[in-house]
Design a protein around this motif. Structure first.
Motif, short mmCIF file in Angstrom:
data_model
loop_
_atom_site.label_atom_id
_atom_site.label_comp_id
_atom_site.label_asym_id
_atom_site.label_seq_id
_atom_site.Cartn_x
_atom_site.Cartn_y
_atom_site.Cartn_z
N VAL A 106 0.84 -1.20 0.00
CA VAL A 106 0.00 0.00 0.00
C VAL A 106 0.88 1.25 0.00
CG1 VAL A 106 -1.71 1.30 1.33
CG2 VAL A 106 -1.89 -1.18 1.16
N PRO A 107 0.63 2.18 -0.88
CA PRO A 107 1.45 3.42 -0.93
C PRO A 107 1.49 4.13 0.43
CG PRO A 107 0.04 3.29 -2.87
CD PRO A 107 -0.39 2.17 -1.96
N GLY A 108 2.70 4.44 0.86
CA GLY A 108 2.89 5.17 2.11
C GLY A 108 2.99 4.31 3.34
N ALA A 109 2.61 3.04 3.27
CA ALA A 109 2.61 2.19 4.46
C ALA A 109 4.02 1.96 4.98
CB ALA A 109 1.91 0.86 4.17
N ALA A 110 4.96 1.71 4.08
CA ALA A 110 6.34 1.47 4.51
C ALA A 110 6.95 2.70 5.16
CB ALA A 110 7.18 1.02 3.32
N GLU A 111 6.55 3.89 4.70
CA GLU A 111 7.14 5.13 5.23
C GLU A 111 6.46 5.60 6.51
OE1 GLU A 111 7.76 4.93 0.84
OE2 GLU A 111 6.00 4.73 2.15
N PHE A 112 5.14 5.45 6.60
CA PHE A 112 4.41 6.12 7.68
C PHE A 112 3.69 5.19 8.66
CE2 PHE A 112 4.27 9.10 3.98
CZ PHE A 112 5.16 10.03 4.49
N ALA A 113 3.62 3.90 8.36
CA ALA A 113 2.97 2.96 9.28
C ALA A 113 4.01 2.17 10.06
CB ALA A 113 2.05 2.02 8.50
N TYR A 114 3.63 1.73 11.24
CA TYR A 114 4.54 1.02 12.13
C TYR A 114 4.14 -0.45 12.25
CZ TYR A 114 6.19 5.62 13.62
OH TYR A 114 6.73 6.88 13.64
N VAL A 123 -0.91 8.07 14.71
CA VAL A 123 -0.06 6.88 14.75
C VAL A 123 -0.80 5.77 14.01
CG1 VAL A 123 1.15 5.19 16.17
CG2 VAL A 123 0.87 7.54 17.00
N THR A 124 -0.18 5.25 12.97
CA THR A 124 -0.78 4.14 12.21
C THR A 124 0.04 2.87 12.45
OG1 THR A 124 -1.59 5.65 10.50
CG2 THR A 124 -1.46 3.31 9.93
N ILE A 125 -0.63 1.83 12.92
CA ILE A 125 0.03 0.57 13.26
C ILE A 125 -0.40 -0.48 12.23
CG2 ILE A 125 0.34 -1.20 15.03
CD1 ILE A 125 -0.44 0.95 17.10
N TRP A 126 0.58 -1.15 11.62
CA TRP A 126 0.32 -2.07 10.50
C TRP A 126 0.51 -3.51 10.96
CZ3 TRP A 126 -1.52 -0.22 5.99
CH2 TRP A 126 -1.60 -1.10 4.90
N THR A 127 -0.58 -4.28 10.97
CA THR A 127 -0.52 -5.67 11.42
C THR A 127 -1.00 -6.63 10.33
OG1 THR A 127 -2.78 -5.77 12.34
CG2 THR A 127 -1.05 -4.86 13.76
#
Length: 412
Positions: free
Chosen positions: A115-123, A229-233
């Motif tokens: 997903v665009p931006g997930a690698a840069e802005f999600a944790y 804060v965006t958390i990616w699981t």
């Protein structure tokens, strides 16, 4: 005259998680082996507690001295390459280490987000380092700042509940249904608890995340959710060590084995845990599978050392346990083939059972370290009926593929 002493069989285990530690401990039941465990960290990580590390309710690490047998040499390093023909490993530190048998248990981690931006802005939160990176970010965010958890599997549900219980303003984006594994009754129970905690649950196909920015999450239906804060699981990936080393893997990178957990390429290499794909039909990534798989891989190796025929897999599941904060939880009962039943245990009893399971999982490793061979769960759980049907169906659909055959089970 000096008495000749036969050299010990060199066994190297790559990966110090639930599967690797179980296997290493079990193998030390023999005195004619030298066992080395290679792990990038000097401490054992309780991955099923990483959401607690983020919420500052548990450290999620255990000293290896508490779970690893005295006879296991711990080498803190990373393996860069496996040279199967030479039976040698190249280490990140620059050295090499030979082996007679190799047990591959490198585990899993976060999948690379597309997903665009997930690698840069999600944790992400699948490893100790990721959870440690996220924790201060959460602590420094204002109490009223919106927190978005993406992914409604166990990790997402647990993280959302953990933070919401502490008063955080949490939105859980499912990208589909809440808790896909759960039975509808269990799902309703979880949804009720999340609602009580104030978690906003966004479900449905249109709730898939299409982009992540520094301060928002964009959904397929056009909505934009504010997110400090965006958390990616979402999803798991495995290290590419096996594929990079020229071994046969599945599409995700798991080492393909037969039903004894022996590599289809080399009978001196075995695999267990999240990074193993027996018969190209891997089990659910979980510590519930990792311990039994580690024990079975060790038993296969020990059978080979004895010149005996290894037994085939017979691993069954009991269910799925999910914490919903520190005071509530749910245990979703399942059939041994890992399909959910209608029954579940929720509320305070569910939380107590989850805590018992967390502690007991570590205790099982410690018990195996002190008394190798005491773990028996993988010998009692029988679910091979449906698995055999799945294997036959897979072979029928891929008649041109070289799928591993199940070796005959050892007779008692």
């Amino acid at each position: 005259m000096t008495e000749h002493t036969a050299p010990r069989t060199r066994i190297v285990v790559i990966g110090g998680g639930y599967a690797g530690v179980m296997a290493a401990n079990r193998i030390t039941g023999r005195t004619d082996v030298a066992v080395t465990l290679i792990n990038p960290r000097p401490a054992f990580v309780e991955r099923i507690r990483l959401h607690q590390l983020v919420g500052d309710t548990h450290a999620a690490v255990v000293d290896y001295r508490d779970v690893l047998a005295d006879g296991v040499r711990l080498l803190v390093d990373t393996v860069d390459r496996i040279d199967a023909p030479q039976r040698s490993l190249t280490l990140a530190s620059g050295g090499t280490i030979p082996y007679d048998y190799l047990l591959y248990a490198v585990g899993s981690g976060s999948a690379d987000p597309s997903v665009p931006g997930a690698a840069e802005f999600a944790y992400p939160i699948a490893s100790l380092e990721e959870a440690e990176r996220l924790r201060p970010v959460v602590e420094q965010a204002a109490a009223e700042a919106p927190v978005t958890v993406v992914g409604a599997g166990p990790s997402g549900i647990e993280t959302a509940a953990e933070l919401a219980e502490q008063g955080r303003r949490v939105t859980l984006v499912c990208g589909g249904v809440l808790g896909p594994y759960l039975h509808p009754r269990g799902r309703r129970s979880v949804a009720g608890r999340l609602a009580d905690l104030g978690v906003t649950v966004v479900e449905g196909h249109d709730a898939k995340v299409t982009a992540v920015t520094r301060d928002s999450v964009e959904l397929a239906d056009g909505r934009t959710l504010p997110s400090a804060v965006t958390i990616w699981t979402v999803g798991f990936g495995v290290p590419d060590l096996a594929a990079h080393s020229g071994l046969t893997t599945d599409a995700l990178g798991r080492l393909i084995t037969d039903e004894t957990l022996t590599s289809v390429d080399d009978d001196r290499i075995l695999a267990a845990g999240d990074s193993a794909a027996p018969s190209n039909l891997p089990y659910r990534m979980s510590c519930q599978a990792a311990g039994p798989l580690g024990a079975h891989a060790a038993d296969t190796l020990l059978s080979r050392l004895d010149g005996a025929r290894p037994a085939t897999l017979a691993i069954g599941f009991a269910g799925l346990c999910v914490s919903l904060g520190r005071r509530h939880g749910i245990f979703q009962f399942a059939r041994k083939d890992d399909s959910a039943k209608s029954g579940h245990l929720g509320g305070v009893p569910g939380a107590k059972l989850k805590e018992f399971i967390c502690k007991h999982t570590v205790k099982q490793l410690a018990d195996e370290a002190r008394r190798p061979g005491t773990f028996r769960l993988h010998k009692k759980s029988k679910s091979e009926g449906k698995r055999r049907q799945e294997m036959l169906a897979l072979r029928a659909g891929q008649s041109g593929a070289a799928l591993p055959e199940a070796a005959p089970a050892a007779r008692s």
